[in-house]
Design an enzyme around this catalytic site. Structure first.
Site, mmCIF file in Angstrom:
data_model
loop_
_atom_site.group_PDB
_atom_site.id
_atom_site.type_symbol
_atom_site.label_atom_id
_atom_site.label_comp_id
_atom_site.label_asym_id
_atom_site.label_seq_id
_atom_site.Cartn_x
_atom_site.Cartn_y
_atom_site.Cartn_z
ATOM 1 N N GLU A 172 -76.804 -24.532 60.255
ATOM 2 C CA GLU A 172 -76.070 -24.793 59.212
ATOM 3 C C GLU A 172 -74.618 -24.154 59.651
ATOM 4 O O GLU A 172 -73.472 -24.846 59.122
ATOM 5 C CB GLU A 172 -76.611 -24.411 58.026
ATOM 6 C CG GLU A 172 -77.815 -24.847 57.467
ATOM 7 C CD GLU A 172 -77.709 -26.651 57.063
ATOM 8 O OE1 GLU A 172 -76.772 -26.797 56.668
ATOM 9 O OE2 GLU A 172 -78.605 -27.363 57.281
ATOM 10 N N GLU A 208 -71.599 -27.008 59.274
ATOM 11 C CA GLU A 208 -70.740 -27.073 57.930
ATOM 12 C C GLU A 208 -69.529 -26.490 58.197
ATOM 13 O O GLU A 208 -68.567 -26.743 57.641
ATOM 14 C CB GLU A 208 -71.531 -26.293 56.758
ATOM 15 C CG GLU A 208 -72.900 -27.107 56.463
ATOM 16 C CD GLU A 208 -73.469 -26.462 55.225
ATOM 17 O OE1 GLU A 208 -74.161 -27.088 54.382
ATOM 18 O OE2 GLU A 208 -73.069 -25.236 54.657
ATOM 19 N N GLU A 212 -72.101 -34.638 52.279
ATOM 20 C CA GLU A 212 -71.488 -33.195 52.179
ATOM 21 C C GLU A 212 -69.855 -33.367 52.106
ATOM 22 O O GLU A 212 -69.332 -33.795 53.079
ATOM 23 C CB GLU A 212 -71.830 -32.387 53.389
ATOM 24 C CG GLU A 212 -73.060 -32.059 53.348
ATOM 25 C CD GLU A 212 -73.738 -31.141 54.531
ATOM 26 O OE1 GLU A 212 -74.508 -30.239 54.166
ATOM 27 O OE2 GLU A 212 -73.155 -31.385 55.512
#
Length: 196
Positions: free
Chosen positions: A108, A112, A156
């Site tokens: 992650e 991200e 996202e």
């Protein structure tokens, strides 16, 4: 829900609390919904609707050394439909099947923010909202970041912002950080890691 509930009752041998049976009501892409028949600590029986979640990992990424005077961390400013606004959050995401929490946290962070970390340490595990879900989030701290390109999912929408730890703590105090896992993780990192 039936049953009296409440009080500081110790379960008797005959009334050990827990699930009696479970019925799957909904199977989704991210969560499932069960209707569970449950025995409560006082021996009464009732029904609870429970959101089943595979669990998640979250990570507090330190740009500079956590023990410095006012280290910087990375925060995401992310659009959240359920909140109907942009929220400040730390990188986090759902565990893939059979994925270890540490591997999820590193994934992650990379997806991200685009960063990899020289060191990732476990801090704690939390329940998000145990009144209706079994979701647990495993929280880590990352140091020694190296920048790269993020690989976000299609839904996202976020920007990455570097803020000082003191600013992040002020954001919590002012109510600008509304995400529970983020507030708790930053407070934990500040109180139990950054001060070491």
């Amino acid at each position: 829900m039936t049953g009296s509930g409440g009080g500081d009752l110790e379960p008797t041998e005959e009334a050990i609390p827990g699930k009696i049976r479970s019925e799957r009501i909904y199977t989704g892409r991210i969560v499932n919904l069960d209707r569970d028949t449950v025995r409560f600590p006082d021996g009464s029986v009732g029904e609870l609707e429970m959101v089943r979640h595979p669990g998640a990992s979250a990570i507090v990424p330190f740009v500079s050394e956590p023990t410095g005077d006012d280290p910087q961390i990375l925060l995401l400013r992310q659009y959240r439909y359920a909140a109907e606004e942009y929220l400040y959050e730390i990188p986090a995401g759902r565990l893939d099947p059979a994925e270890e929490p540490l591997a999820c946290a590193k994934r992650e962070l990379r997806e991200e923010t685009g960063c990899t970390a020289r060191s990732v340490e476990f801090m704690f595990t939390m329940f998000t909202t145990p009144g209706f879900t079994d979701e647990r989030i495993h929280v880590f701290i990352a140091t020694g970041l190296e920048r790269g390109e993020p690989k976000r999912e299609a839904d996202e929408f976020m920007t990455v912002e570097a803020v000082t730890l003191s600013a992040a703590l002020r954001f919590i105090q002012e109510g600008r950080i509304k995400d529970g896992k983020t507030a708790l993780a930053i407070l934990f990192a500040a109180g139990f890691r950054a001060g070491q």
